[in-house]
Design an enzyme around this catalytic site. Sequence first.
Site, PDB file in Angstrom:
ATOM      1  N   THR A  26     -24.976 -19.585 -39.723  1.00 12.32           N
ATOM      2  CA  THR A  26     -24.770 -19.195 -38.332  1.00 12.32           C
ATOM      3  C   THR A  26     -24.000 -20.312 -37.647  1.00 12.32           C
ATOM      4  O   THR A  26     -24.384 -21.480 -37.722  1.00 12.32           O
ATOM      5  CB  THR A  26     -26.106 -18.974 -37.605  1.00 12.32           C
ATOM      6  OG1 THR A  26     -26.880 -18.030 -38.329  1.00 12.32           O
ATOM      7  CG2 THR A  26     -25.867 -18.449 -36.194  1.00 12.32           C
ATOM      8  N   ALA A  27     -22.910 -19.951 -36.986  1.00 10.43           N
ATOM      9  CA  ALA A  27     -22.046 -20.938 -36.344  1.00 10.43           C
ATOM     10  C   ALA A  27     -21.917 -20.634 -34.862  1.00 10.43           C
ATOM     11  O   ALA A  27     -22.614 -19.775 -34.319  1.00 10.43           O
ATOM     12  CB  ALA A  27     -20.684 -20.958 -37.021  1.00 10.43           C
ATOM     13  N   SER A  28     -21.002 -21.340 -34.201  1.00 12.14           N
ATOM     14  CA  SER A  28     -20.873 -21.222 -32.746  1.00 12.14           C
ATOM     15  C   SER A  28     -20.347 -19.866 -32.323  1.00 12.14           C
ATOM     16  O   SER A  28     -20.719 -19.354 -31.261  1.00 12.14           O
ATOM     17  CB  SER A  28     -19.938 -22.321 -32.225  1.00 12.14           C
ATOM     18  OG  SER A  28     -18.673 -22.237 -32.858  1.00 12.14           O
ATOM     19  N   GLN A  44     -21.983 -15.280 -37.199  1.00  9.36           N
ATOM     20  CA  GLN A  44     -22.815 -15.597 -38.342  1.00  9.36           C
ATOM     21  C   GLN A  44     -22.365 -14.777 -39.544  1.00  9.36           C
ATOM     22  O   GLN A  44     -21.692 -13.756 -39.403  1.00  9.36           O
ATOM     23  CB  GLN A  44     -24.293 -15.356 -38.047  1.00  9.36           C
ATOM     24  CG  GLN A  44     -24.671 -13.945 -37.652  1.00  9.36           C
ATOM     25  CD  GLN A  44     -26.090 -13.892 -37.108  1.00  9.36           C
ATOM     26  OE1 GLN A  44     -26.444 -14.605 -36.160  1.00  9.36           O
ATOM     27  NE2 GLN A  44     -26.918 -13.029 -37.698  1.00  9.36           N
ATOM     28  N   LYS A  73     -18.696 -11.543 -41.901  1.00  5.17           N
ATOM     29  CA  LYS A  73     -18.715 -12.461 -40.762  1.00  5.17           C
ATOM     30  C   LYS A  73     -18.699 -11.630 -39.481  1.00  5.17           C
ATOM     31  O   LYS A  73     -17.759 -10.861 -39.240  1.00  5.17           O
ATOM     32  CB  LYS A  73     -17.503 -13.384 -40.817  1.00  5.17           C
ATOM     33  CG  LYS A  73     -17.465 -14.452 -39.736  1.00  5.17           C
ATOM     34  CD  LYS A  73     -16.256 -15.363 -39.936  1.00  5.17           C
ATOM     35  CE  LYS A  73     -16.129 -16.379 -38.822  1.00  5.17           C
ATOM     36  NZ  LYS A  73     -14.938 -17.245 -38.997  1.00  5.17           N
ATOM     37  N   ASP A  83      -9.863 -26.610 -39.145  1.00  9.12           N
ATOM     38  CA  ASP A  83     -11.276 -26.809 -38.817  1.00  9.12           C
ATOM     39  C   ASP A  83     -12.048 -27.232 -40.068  1.00  9.12           C
ATOM     40  O   ASP A  83     -12.988 -26.551 -40.496  1.00  9.12           O
ATOM     41  CB  ASP A  83     -11.864 -25.517 -38.237  1.00  9.12           C
ATOM     42  CG  ASP A  83     -13.213 -25.751 -37.568  1.00  9.12           C
ATOM     43  OD1 ASP A  83     -13.532 -26.921 -37.256  1.00  9.12           O
ATOM     44  OD2 ASP A  83     -13.950 -24.778 -37.351  1.00  9.12           O
TER      45      ASP A  83
END
Length: 506
Positions: free
Chosen positions: A73-75, A78, A93, A225
């Site tokens: 789970t990211a900003s 997820q 995603k 990134d």
Amino acid sequence: NTILELEGLFIKVGQLLSILTNFLPKSYHEPLNSLQNQLPPRSHEEIRQRIQSELGQSIEDLFEDFDVTPIATASIGQAHRAKLKDGTAVIVKVQHFNIEKIAEVDLDIIKKLTRLASYIFDIKGLDYAYEQIKLMIEDELDFKKEAESMTIIGKNLEDFDRLIIPKVHSSHSRGRVMVTTFCEGVKISDLEQLNKWEIDKTDLAERLIAVYVEMVLRNGFYHADPHPGNILVQEDGSIVLLDFGAVAHVQSNLRKGIPRLVESIAKNDADGTIEALKSMDFIADTKDASRIAEKMIAAFRHFIEEEVKVQGLDFKNIQEINPFETGLFKLKNELGLKMMANTFQVPKDYVLLNRTATLLLGICSALDSSLNPLVVVRPHIQTLIKEEQGDIMKYIVNSLQSTLTSAIAIPETLQGVLQQAKKGQLELNVIGTDERTQMNYFLGQQFFFAFLSVFSVIIGIWMRQVGDFELSKYSFIASALFGFLMWRNMRKAKKINQRVGLRIRD
């Protein structure tokens, strides 16, 4: 906990901090590392609704199997493991439902802060920087662009050994949902597992740097990134790149500006150098910015020729230097960060490039603290220089031609100046005359506003004593307003004084 509560762009700041292992105490590493891909997940019902709204079908209709527990789970969203109807293992995603609103609020906060900082510290260009950040975030929220970027970069790097970029399944991907082939692996920061697999961490870091050199210097389009949550390592040492939401191009104005820049530097043409940098959007389009840039370019040439002693394009003789004892550092102290910020501006691509370099250096330092990235990059740079040698010779020939043309034109230019003087048309500008007149005007206004401010306070106190609190309140408000106007005039006068001083020094 505060970062998790704020979500959005604050998580990205935490991810960046988590890579700076040489900067933060060890007690910060573990909690900040969790921001890379182990944030609190959203509910399964929310994920189900998002997929249904984007793809027009239910999870059951689209997938043979779907794991409700996310693997990361990211900003922005997820990721869930799943299987397509044909049995292909994939990663789904899914973007968070309210991430657009969170990003909008965060960007609004940044906008207000940049405006406030720009006004208080009198630094130009912060609004420009904000617009570049805004564009970067908007691109990252569009999974269609991410899918396209992943496909293009995958094709560009297909000849690299032990490098994997997952395939995008476009039939199951939309603007807020993206499906890619599942790839095994652990985070590149999982040193314990890398040691168990007996992976050469120095070789791993060198191969990662080589991949980014290829993307940045040869292809002009790169993954921007590279935090550890987006870079996996497989048991055989293969590198897997994930999450292409943040990418950057080397724009055409840079490609066109570099030949002009090299040509101008070769013939020691300060004006041409400044124009080339302007064409690449590095220098603000103002007269003061050009003058300051001339100083900085002169200092840089001295740094290269006298302090580093680079002969031609041979970079292998560069020795280690103390950055705090160079002419560049002394110039920074002389001009100040404010003046430099008002001169140079950083386009979106260079914001991303700087962040990319920071993340890569953090990863490489963790893999091998003794690794010097410049040693790894140098052979690739030399190869590129050899490939472009024909063009470099062309630049030098053009430089010599331009220098000869300028030399021939000098007598004609001098004659034109003398003719203007003879006709009485030559004008001389005495620096600071108009500015001093403006300063006297502002000083008069300051006295006037100071008088009104004090007078309003006296009236306010008197009104309060006689019991008229309403008029007293308005009197104090008026006093504050007049005080603000006085302060603003003082700042304007100070700026004019600084401008005159700068012109006299020049």
